[in-house]
Design a protein around this motif. Structure first.
Motif, PDB file in Angstrom:
ATOM      1  N   GLY A 176       0.814  -1.144   0.159  1.00 22.94           N
ATOM      2  CA  GLY A 176      -0.037  -0.064  -0.088  1.00 22.94           C
ATOM      3  C   GLY A 176       0.828   1.310  -0.184  1.00 22.94           C
ATOM      4  O   GLY A 176       0.283   2.447   0.028  1.00 22.94           O
ATOM      5  N   VAL A 177       2.264   1.211   0.017  1.00 21.03           N
ATOM      6  CA  VAL A 177       3.194   2.389   0.069  1.00 21.03           C
ATOM      7  C   VAL A 177       3.149   2.901  -1.344  1.00 21.03           C
ATOM      8  O   VAL A 177       3.170   2.321  -2.487  1.00 21.03           O
ATOM      9  CB  VAL A 177       4.371   2.056   0.328  1.00 21.03           C
ATOM     10  N   THR A 178       2.795   4.160  -1.485  1.00 22.43           N
ATOM     11  CA  THR A 178       2.801   4.940  -2.703  1.00 22.43           C
ATOM     12  C   THR A 178       4.216   5.345  -3.053  1.00 22.43           C
ATOM     13  O   THR A 178       4.966   5.882  -2.130  1.00 22.43           O
ATOM     14  CB  THR A 178       2.061   6.528  -2.682  1.00 22.43           C
ATOM     15  N   ILE A 179       4.632   5.075  -4.212  1.00 25.72           N
ATOM     16  CA  ILE A 179       6.091   5.031  -4.622  1.00 25.72           C
ATOM     17  C   ILE A 179       6.321   6.070  -5.847  1.00 25.72           C
ATOM     18  O   ILE A 179       5.630   5.751  -6.938  1.00 25.72           O
ATOM     19  CB  ILE A 179       6.806   3.825  -4.748  1.00 25.72           C
ATOM     20  N   ILE A 180       7.018   7.089  -5.803  1.00 30.57           N
ATOM     21  CA  ILE A 180       7.383   7.934  -6.854  1.00 30.57           C
ATOM     22  C   ILE A 180       8.711   7.936  -7.114  1.00 30.57           C
ATOM     23  O   ILE A 180       9.638   8.179  -6.212  1.00 30.57           O
ATOM     24  CB  ILE A 180       6.951   9.380  -7.039  1.00 30.57           C
ATOM     25  N   MET A 181       9.436   7.282  -8.089  1.00 32.98           N
ATOM     26  CA  MET A 181      10.890   6.830  -8.321  1.00 32.98           C
ATOM     27  C   MET A 181      11.445   7.628  -9.938  1.00 32.98           C
ATOM     28  O   MET A 181      10.705   7.504 -10.916  1.00 32.98           O
ATOM     29  CB  MET A 181      11.103   5.318  -8.702  1.00 32.98           C
ATOM     30  N   VAL A 182      12.467   8.299  -9.319  1.00 27.77           N
ATOM     31  CA  VAL A 182      13.054   9.068 -10.589  1.00 27.77           C
ATOM     32  C   VAL A 182      14.299   8.304 -10.883  1.00 27.77           C
ATOM     33  O   VAL A 182      15.129   7.930 -10.131  1.00 27.77           O
ATOM     34  CB  VAL A 182      13.042  10.570 -10.032  1.00 27.77           C
ATOM     35  N   THR A 183      14.283   8.183 -12.410  1.00 31.88           N
ATOM     36  CA  THR A 183      15.529   7.372 -12.936  1.00 31.88           C
ATOM     37  C   THR A 183      15.711   7.885 -14.560  1.00 31.88           C
ATOM     38  O   THR A 183      14.786   8.273 -15.126  1.00 31.88           O
ATOM     39  CB  THR A 183      15.183   6.055 -12.960  1.00 31.88           C
ATOM     40  N   HIS A 184      17.046   7.562 -14.828  1.00 34.58           N
ATOM     41  CA  HIS A 184      17.209   7.679 -16.366  1.00 34.58           C
ATOM     42  C   HIS A 184      17.356   6.055 -16.712  1.00 34.58           C
ATOM     43  O   HIS A 184      17.705   6.071 -18.104  1.00 34.58           O
ATOM     44  CB  HIS A 184      18.724   8.342 -16.393  1.00 34.58           C
ATOM     45  N   ASP A 185      17.105   5.140 -16.047  1.00 34.33           N
ATOM     46  CA  ASP A 185      17.361   3.718 -16.487  1.00 34.33           C
ATOM     47  C   ASP A 185      15.981   3.077 -16.824  1.00 34.33           C
ATOM     48  O   ASP A 185      15.034   2.958 -16.196  1.00 34.33           O
ATOM     49  CB  ASP A 185      17.722   2.896 -15.321  1.00 34.33           C
ATOM     50  N   GLN A 186      15.779   2.891 -18.236  1.00 32.80           N
ATOM     51  CA  GLN A 186      14.654   2.502 -18.678  1.00 32.80           C
ATOM     52  C   GLN A 186      14.207   1.136 -18.102  1.00 32.80           C
ATOM     53  O   GLN A 186      12.992   0.919 -17.956  1.00 32.80           O
ATOM     54  CB  GLN A 186      14.797   2.040 -20.189  1.00 32.80           C
ATOM     55  N   ASN A 187      15.241   0.263 -17.793  1.00 34.45           N
ATOM     56  CA  ASN A 187      14.830  -1.137 -17.360  1.00 34.45           C
ATOM     57  C   ASN A 187      14.272  -0.895 -15.903  1.00 34.45           C
ATOM     58  O   ASN A 187      13.271  -1.602 -15.406  1.00 34.45           O
ATOM     59  CB  ASN A 187      16.228  -2.001 -17.069  1.00 34.45           C
ATOM     60  N   LEU A 188      14.917  -0.294 -15.075  1.00 31.71           N
ATOM     61  CA  LEU A 188      14.471   0.254 -13.949  1.00 31.71           C
ATOM     62  C   LEU A 188      13.008   0.616 -13.802  1.00 31.71           C
ATOM     63  O   LEU A 188      12.034   0.360 -13.091  1.00 31.71           O
ATOM     64  CB  LEU A 188      15.403   1.167 -12.900  1.00 31.71           C
ATOM     65  N   ALA A 189      12.907   1.671 -14.589  1.00 36.90           N
ATOM     66  CA  ALA A 189      11.412   2.516 -14.984  1.00 36.90           C
ATOM     67  C   ALA A 189      10.332   1.157 -15.261  1.00 36.90           C
ATOM     68  O   ALA A 189       9.179   1.485 -14.725  1.00 36.90           O
ATOM     69  CB  ALA A 189      11.571   3.389 -16.040  1.00 36.90           C
ATOM     70  N   ASN A 190      11.106   0.482 -16.011  1.00 40.55           N
ATOM     71  CA  ASN A 190       9.815  -0.828 -16.414  1.00 40.55           C
ATOM     72  C   ASN A 190       9.399  -1.486 -15.201  1.00 40.55           C
ATOM     73  O   ASN A 190       8.213  -2.198 -15.489  1.00 40.55           O
ATOM     74  CB  ASN A 190      10.311  -1.679 -17.312  1.00 40.55           C
ATOM     75  N   GLU A 191       9.894  -1.484 -14.106  1.00 40.12           N
ATOM     76  CA  GLU A 191       9.629  -2.162 -12.951  1.00 40.12           C
ATOM     77  C   GLU A 191       8.311  -1.480 -12.120  1.00 40.12           C
ATOM     78  O   GLU A 191       7.559  -2.127 -11.396  1.00 40.12           O
ATOM     79  CB  GLU A 191      10.777  -2.273 -12.067  1.00 40.12           C
ATOM     80  N   ALA A 192       8.206  -0.290 -12.481  1.00 39.06           N
ATOM     81  CA  ALA A 192       6.947   0.397 -11.779  1.00 39.06           C
ATOM     82  C   ALA A 192       5.708   0.026 -12.656  1.00 39.06           C
ATOM     83  O   ALA A 192       5.769  -0.731 -13.601  1.00 39.06           O
ATOM     84  CB  ALA A 192       7.280   1.836 -12.022  1.00 39.06           C
ATOM     85  N   LYS A 193       4.459   0.560 -12.092  1.00 34.99           N
ATOM     86  CA  LYS A 193       3.340  -0.062 -12.612  1.00 34.99           C
ATOM     87  C   LYS A 193       2.872   1.262 -13.822  1.00 34.99           C
ATOM     88  O   LYS A 193       2.308   0.795 -14.782  1.00 34.99           O
ATOM     89  CB  LYS A 193       2.096   0.054 -11.449  1.00 34.99           C
ATOM     90  N   ARG A 194       3.545   2.395 -13.669  1.00 31.83           N
ATOM     91  CA  ARG A 194       3.165   3.315 -14.797  1.00 31.83           C
ATOM     92  C   ARG A 194       4.647   4.238 -14.817  1.00 31.83           C
ATOM     93  O   ARG A 194       5.334   4.476 -13.765  1.00 31.83           O
ATOM     94  CB  ARG A 194       2.271   4.139 -14.077  1.00 31.83           C
ATOM     95  N   THR A 195       4.822   4.645 -15.993  1.00 35.43           N
ATOM     96  CA  THR A 195       5.820   5.418 -16.297  1.00 35.43           C
ATOM     97  C   THR A 195       5.586   6.608 -17.026  1.00 35.43           C
ATOM     98  O   THR A 195       4.865   6.466 -18.068  1.00 35.43           O
ATOM     99  CB  THR A 195       7.126   4.428 -17.325  1.00 35.43           C
ATOM    100  N   VAL A 196       6.171   7.777 -16.527  1.00 34.93           N
ATOM    101  CA  VAL A 196       6.172   9.093 -17.206  1.00 34.93           C
ATOM    102  C   VAL A 196       7.391   9.344 -17.767  1.00 34.93           C
ATOM    103  O   VAL A 196       8.380   9.416 -16.925  1.00 34.93           O
ATOM    104  CB  VAL A 196       5.542  10.130 -16.005  1.00 34.93           C
TER     105      VAL A 196
END
Length: 229
Positions: free
Chosen positions: A196-216
């Motif tokens: 239930g923790v809300t997470i906003i993750m900033v990255t330049h790594d496409q592979n890491l971004a893909n682990e999130a449920k949504r990518t901006v």
């Protein structure tokens, strides 16, 4: 039926810095909503504006124009003390851990709780519980130099969770660990989100971004895509 208020809502957010006498537009009108329980990655290359976005969402900087709401509260209406209160309810996780070298893992988490109105006994209990939850039951009395990079990042995550934050704001959370450790950190982040923790993750790594449920994706100060992974 009432609609839940977004945890974060940005409306036509702009940020301009002065480089000498030259204005630099870091953000050029960003619109974004983050709902409670989301796991969102903000992806972009160096200079795209993602770090500026992180600083604004974390209430570490103020926009030039536009609106930034956290839990429905417009940050531009708050004084410095109120902004400090907002920052205390955001869990920050950085690439380089930022742990206090002389304190143990438990001491680092307790320190984050020292700003809260809780007793020493409650601080100890909560710090120990958080360290158990991130898999560090046997490392509580170790100092950062005695921990691996992945273990230090777990301490940093436990510390970020100490004050029941509205959301976790993560800046390249696997950028300073090896690939195997990165997988373990990502697994922990996903578990926290599933809890239930809300997470906003900033990255330049496409592979890491893909682990999130949504990518901006951010480029040249604007959001160029917003997609569910």
């Amino acid at each position: 039926m009432s609609v839940a208020t977004p945890v974060v809502e940005l409306t036509d957010l702009k940020k301009t810095y002065m480089l000498g006498k030259i204005p630099v537009e870091a953000l050029r009108g960003v619109n974004l909503k983050v709902e409670r329980g989301e796991f969102l990655s903000i992806l972009g290359p160096s200079g795209s504006g993602k770090s500026t976005l992180l600083n604004l969402i974390g209430a570490l900087d103020k926009p030039t124009s536009g609106k930034l709401l956290i839990d429905g509260v417009d940050l531009s209406t708050l004084n410095d003390n109120q902004l400090t209160d907002v920052r205390c309810k955001i869990g920050f996780v950085f690439q380089f851990f930022n742990l206090i070298p002389r304190l143990t893992a438990k001491g680092n988490v307790e320190l984050a709780l020292s700003i809260a109105d809780v007793t020493k006994a409650e601080r100890i209990k909560r710090a120990e519980g958080l360290l158990v939850s991130v898999g560090l039951k046997d490392r509580m009395t170790h100092k950062p130099a005695e921990l691996s990079g992945g273990q230090q990042q777990r301490v940093a995550i436990a510390r970020a969770l100490a004050n029941n934050p509205r959301f976790l704001l993560m800046d390249e959370p696997t950028g300073n660990v090896d690939s195997k450790t990165a997988e373990e950190v990502i697994a922990l982040i996903k578990k926290l989100n599933a809890d239930g923790v809300t997470i906003i993750m900033v990255t330049h790594d496409q592979n890491l971004a893909n682990e999130a449920k949504r990518t901006v994706k951010v480029f040249d100060g604007r959001i160029v895509s917003d997609m569910v992974n």
